[in-house]
Every structure is written in C-alpha cells, then in structure tokens.
Motif scaffolding. Structure first.
Motif, PDB file in Angstrom:
ATOM      1  N   HIS A   1      -5.068  -3.864   3.907  1.00 46.91           N
ATOM      2  CA  HIS A   1      -4.100  -3.263   3.326  1.00 46.91           C
ATOM      3  C   HIS A   1      -3.581  -3.654   2.116  1.00 46.91           C
ATOM      4  O   HIS A   1      -3.773  -3.319   0.461  1.00 46.91           O
TER       5      HIS A   1
ATOM      6  N   THR B   1       2.891  -6.149   2.788  1.00 41.15           N
ATOM      7  CA  THR B   1       2.994  -5.138   3.803  1.00 41.15           C
ATOM      8  C   THR B   1       2.850  -5.432   5.572  1.00 41.15           C
ATOM      9  O   THR B   1       2.853  -6.927   5.442  1.00 41.15           O
TER      10      THR B   1
ATOM     11  N   ASP C   1       0.534  -1.009  -0.221  1.00 40.54           N
ATOM     12  CA  ASP C   1       0.169  -0.111  -0.133  1.00 40.54           C
ATOM     13  C   ASP C   1       0.102   1.156  -0.470  1.00 40.54           C
ATOM     14  O   ASP C   1      -0.192   2.199  -0.113  1.00 40.54           O
TER      15      ASP C   1
ATOM     16  N   HIS D   1      -2.418  -0.634  11.681  1.00 42.24           N
ATOM     17  CA  HIS D   1      -2.674  -0.965  10.282  1.00 42.24           C
ATOM     18  C   HIS D   1      -2.788  -2.644   9.357  1.00 42.24           C
ATOM     19  O   HIS D   1      -1.620  -3.363   9.894  1.00 42.24           O
TER      20      HIS D   1
ATOM     21  N   PHE E   1      -5.533  -2.501  -1.654  1.00 37.78           N
ATOM     22  CA  PHE E   1      -4.250  -1.532  -2.843  1.00 37.78           C
ATOM     23  C   PHE E   1      -4.291  -2.305  -3.824  1.00 37.78           C
ATOM     24  O   PHE E   1      -4.031  -1.965  -4.635  1.00 37.78           O
TER      25      PHE E   1
END
Ligand code: ZN
Length: 235
Positions: A215, A194, A162, A210, A219
């Motif tokens: 994510h 990620t 991301d 996060h 993404f």
C-alpha cells in the motif's frame, strides 16, 4: 481475471526500483530563503495511530522521530506554519462502521504524540480537528489554506500513506490545480508510513488484510503520478 498476479509482477519490480531510487532534497533549496511561503502539514501523528489503541501501529510510530527532526530543522530556518490535522471523533462516529472506535475526543488516543508536544515551539501548532479520512471535508483546513495565499510550498508528512496522507496530498494538489495556483506539494517519504496486516494474519483474525509495503508504494507512486513530489527525505 486470469494472469492478474503474473501480469502485475513487472510493475511491482518497477515500484521497488522506483522506491529505492527516491532522492533526498535539500531543505535550504526547498525554502529558498522564503520560509513564510512554506507550511508543513502533519496528519494524524497522534497517540491512537502511533502508540496505543486498536489502530496504533509500531511501523507508523517509526515516522515520529524523522518528523521531529524535520519540524526542528524547519523551525530553525524560520518556518512558522505547522498544521496538524488530527482525528477527533465523537463516540458515535459514522467512520466506526469501517474501523474500530479510535481517537475519540478527550481520550489520550486523540492527543498529539508526546515527542511533538515536547518541542519548544509546539504552542505554534495549528491543530485541525477532523472526523473522516479527508482533512479537507468539513474541517477548518480549506479556510486556513485560503487565508494563507502566500504559502506556495506544502510539505506533507504523517499517516497513513494510503488513507489520510493520500487524501491530504491529493487534495492540496487538486485544490491548486483547480484554482490555477503555482503550488508545490512535497511529500517526505521518511515521514510517512502505513500499517501492516499480512494476509495470513488477517485470515487468522478474520479481518481485512493490509500489506504495508504494498500500500505504501502503490499510493506513493499514485501520488507522484498526480503531481505530488515524492522525496526520500528533506535535510
Ligand atoms: Zn478516524
């Protein structure tokens, strides 16, 4: 925004299904007998994001092995362009307002991971220093791309999905769209990931959460929506 979580649920289920059904692509079909037209770009697969330091993530480290396999397979097939944009910050980097100091020039964190350095063709890597999440802003990458007009297929690998990977893949795509170039930008999902900070952990530490899976998928899907080809892997 009443009902936000409930209304997002069908999309999240769709994303999970979409991710489970990503397909492998044949490397030989991708190269199509023209290895000189292929480049692999591998962003931030360096010690500071994979092995040690405040931003190192064991989850991100798991992409190193598939990337080594992919690099080896590409090299065996005659591909010569291995482009590695990498964080190389000065100690006073403005980016450190958003992230703890990391990958400072001259430190071990700023080095390519040892598994990639150990490849017998590592002297052919083109290292591109960068000082921001974008590998294209104020770096030598735009010049490299323009100096290699024969390259029409970019394979994208690296971290984080991301952040730098997203910026890299989108910029390669937008550059081709804006200049009317027939270019494939293909992201190998098993070579991209990620980091993960669950909400509970973040609240305990007083930092921003996060969630990695969230994510990663959001993404990846966003990139696909914008013309980046997402494949499970290339073999
Ligand atoms: Zn950085």
């Amino acid at each position: 925004m009443a009902g936000f979580v409930e209304s997002a649920e069908p999309f999240l289920r769709y994303l999970e299904h979409w991710h489970e059904h990503l397909k492998e692509e044949s490397l030989d079909e991708l190269i199509a007998g023209k290895p000189e037209r292929v480049a692999v770009v591998c962003v931030d697969v360096i010690v500071g994001f994979c092995k040690e330091g405040p931003l190192a993530s064991p989850r991100v480290d798991t992409i190193v092995e598939p990337i080594v396999r992919l690099f080896t397979a590409l090299h065996e097939r005659g591909v010569k362009h291995f482009v590695l944009p990498q964080d190389t910050h000065e100690p006073d980097a403005v980016e450190f307002m958003s992230y703890p100091p990391h990958c400072i020039r001259g430190t071990i964190e700023a080095e390519t991971v040892p598994e990639l350095q150990a490849l017998p063709f590592s002297d052919k890597f083109t290292i591109i220093e960068k000082n921001a999440l974008s590998a294209f802003v104020d770096t030598s990458l735009p010049a490299w791309v323009r100096e290699h007009p024969e390259v029409d297929t970019y394979i994208v690998t690296g971290d984080c999905t991301d952040l730098c990977t997203y910026n890299l893949a989108l910029h390669l795509r937008m550059d081709a769209n804006a200049r009317q170039l027939e270019r494939r930008v293909v992201l190998a999902e098993d070579c991209v990931d990620t980091f993960d900070i669950p909400v509970e952990t973040a609240q305990q530490l007083g930092i921003r959460p996060h969630p990695g899976d969230f994510h990663h998928l959001v993404f990846l899907h966003h990139m696909e929506q914008n013309g980046v080809e997402i494949v499970k892997g290339l073999a």
